[in-house]
Design a protein around this motif. Structure first.
Motif, mmCIF file in Angstrom:
data_model
loop_
_atom_site.group_PDB
_atom_site.id
_atom_site.type_symbol
_atom_site.label_atom_id
_atom_site.label_comp_id
_atom_site.label_asym_id
_atom_site.label_seq_id
_atom_site.Cartn_x
_atom_site.Cartn_y
_atom_site.Cartn_z
ATOM 1 N N THR A 47 2.246 -12.537 1.147
ATOM 2 C CA THR A 47 2.995 -12.432 -0.107
ATOM 3 C C THR A 47 3.163 -13.774 -0.815
ATOM 4 O OG1 THR A 47 5.048 -12.499 1.184
ATOM 5 C CG2 THR A 47 4.249 -10.327 0.493
ATOM 6 N N LEU A 147 6.847 -8.002 -2.081
ATOM 7 C CA LEU A 147 5.486 -7.688 -2.486
ATOM 8 C C LEU A 147 5.309 -8.044 -3.957
ATOM 9 C CD1 LEU A 147 5.023 -4.158 -0.838
ATOM 10 C CD2 LEU A 147 4.016 -6.304 -0.048
ATOM 11 N N PHE A 196 -0.863 -5.577 -4.509
ATOM 12 C CA PHE A 196 0.475 -5.729 -3.946
ATOM 13 C C PHE A 196 0.692 -7.070 -3.247
ATOM 14 C CE2 PHE A 196 0.121 -1.133 -4.403
ATOM 15 C CZ PHE A 196 1.353 -0.820 -4.965
ATOM 16 N N ARG A 197 -0.391 -7.807 -3.031
ATOM 17 C CA ARG A 197 -0.295 -9.153 -2.455
ATOM 18 C C ARG A 197 -1.256 -10.059 -3.211
ATOM 19 N NH1 ARG A 197 1.738 -8.118 3.343
ATOM 20 N NH2 ARG A 197 1.666 -5.861 3.487
ATOM 21 N N LEU A 211 -6.251 -7.186 3.880
ATOM 22 C CA LEU A 211 -5.009 -6.429 4.034
ATOM 23 C C LEU A 211 -4.928 -5.798 5.421
ATOM 24 C CD1 LEU A 211 -2.405 -5.276 2.963
ATOM 25 C CD2 LEU A 211 -3.706 -3.495 1.779
ATOM 26 N N ASP A 304 3.056 -1.324 2.661
ATOM 27 C CA ASP A 304 2.219 -1.695 1.522
ATOM 28 C C ASP A 304 1.512 -0.446 1.002
ATOM 29 O OD1 ASP A 304 0.073 -2.551 -0.152
ATOM 30 O OD2 ASP A 304 0.086 -4.509 0.818
#
Length: 389
Positions: A47, A147, A196-197, A211, A304
């Protein structure tokens, strides 16, 4: 190994990391008070905790120490930090601090012996809070890195930074401005796919692989700090739980069936689930005022939402996981609705239904819909939730 030699090697490693820093940084970083002498960053892997530390290295005259670096483990953490201060550094940034032996004891010692120095530490998830000394939070203000939000994703991709928006109380002029300037639905779909990251900035084509590696490392490394006696066959069960959630039609685990399939007791299974929640691999949404995992009605999502895309999981679960994630990461209270025929969630006292473009509101206060661009009455586009922070 000699302390000064270790510091020299860390300095070389530090320069290499600085060389590959991104050109743009998460807007969330600007909300962190950089004048804080001591702070503790927590949050899921990938993150941006390390990036935040590296971004502030030169300004703070700091030495970056990654506690999972093998050469760091050769001497006590206190001794290494002391040597850094003696060499002239005003600050130390200790990443993945829980990998250092007796880290909490050493951290207290560093704080007490060097009150005029800056000590910033980071760690994945809440391990640092559960396994450390209870009064560390008094010495080190805790900052949780969430996130990536859609708002931040748009900034990193297009360079446009829009204001934070309350999806339940917004200015229509801001919505019109956003829609007129960008293709928000297209960017929202990209965000769901790989946003999301901020690791997508490193290599977009490797996002899925990175991921999955993050999840794998969290399981194989972090969970052992919570469950040190974990047996190898339990790791197989954990992987099966993640696969089950990724492909399930309903975001719940059938506990009795899993116990029977894996020949495991309920108590042990709940222990594994609680650990997965602590290391931010899953997100458990309980009923309000209900803190038990085994209560009927708890929803369990992958932490996530992007993982659902990797496995081509159920679109309904992905939507709900997205809503649960963004509201939770924004610091709002999210609960599972006790009457699902009325709605899916209770968020800050509002009953919320989640679904596709044609989803009905049922008896909810608001319905959050996919594939719509403009809010209409109590119908809110899902993309707008991405502007909460």
């Amino acid at each position: 190994m000699n302390k000064d030699l270790i510091i020299e090697k860390l300095e070389i490693f530090q320069e290499k990391l600085l060389y590959i820093l991104p050109e743009k940084f998460r807007p969330f970083f600007d909300t962190i008070n950089k004048d804080t002498k001591n702070l503790m960053l927590v949050g899921s892997r990938g993150t941006g905790k390390t990036t935040f530390l590296l971004k502030n290295l030169k300004e703070k005259n700091a030495l970056y120490i990654s506690a999972d670096n093998p050469i760091v483990s050769t001497i006590p953490l206190f001794d290494l930090v002391e040597a850094a201060f003696l060499k002239g550094y005003e600050s130390v940034f200790i990443d993945e601090v829980h990998f250092a032996n007796d880290w909490s004891i050493h951290l207290k010692g560093i704080y007490d012996v060097f009150p005029d120095k800056n000590i910033w530490v980071s760690d994945s998830s809440s391990i640092i809070l559960q396994k450390g000394v209870s009064d560390l939070s008094r010495r080190f203000p805790i900052i949780e890195i969430p996130l990536l939000s859609l708002r931040e994703f748009i900034y990193l991709v297009d360079g446009k930074l829009y204001p934070i928006i309350d999806p339940f109380d917004y200015d229509p002029k801001i919505i019109k401005k956003i829609i007129s300037e960008i293709n928000v639905l297209s960017l929202y779909r990209d965000y769901i796919d790989h946003g999301f990251r901020p690791i997508f900035l490193e290599d977009l084509h490797m996002y899925d692989n990175k991921l999955l590696k993050i999840v794998e490392k969290s399981i194989q490394s972090d969970i052992l700090f919570l469950l040190p006696q974990l047996r190898e066959n339990y790791l197989r069960i954990i992987n099966a739980i993640i696969g089950y959630l990724a492909l399930a039609k309903i975001p719940r685990l059938i506990i009795n069936s899993l116990c029977k399939e894996f020949s495991i007791g309920k108590e042990k299974l709940y222990q594994l689930l609680n650990a997965l929640e602590a290391i931010k691999v899953i997100r458990i949404i309980r009923h309000e005022k209900d803190y038990k995992l085994n209560s009927v009605g708890s929803k369990i999502f992958l932490y996530d939402p992007g993982i659902y895309k990797i496995f081509n999981g159920d679109s309904g679960n992905l939507r709900e996981a997205y809503v649960a994630a963004l509201f939770s990461e924004a610091g709002m209270k999210v609960y599972s609705s006790k009457k699902e025929e009325y709605g899916d969630f209770v968020i800050d006292g509002k009953l919320i239904e989640v679904g596709g473009k044609n989803k009905k509101i049922k008896k909810a206060d608001f319905v959050l819909k996919d594939d719509i661009e403009i809010p209409v009455k109590n119908s809110i586009p899902l993309w707008l939730i991405g502007f909460l922070y």
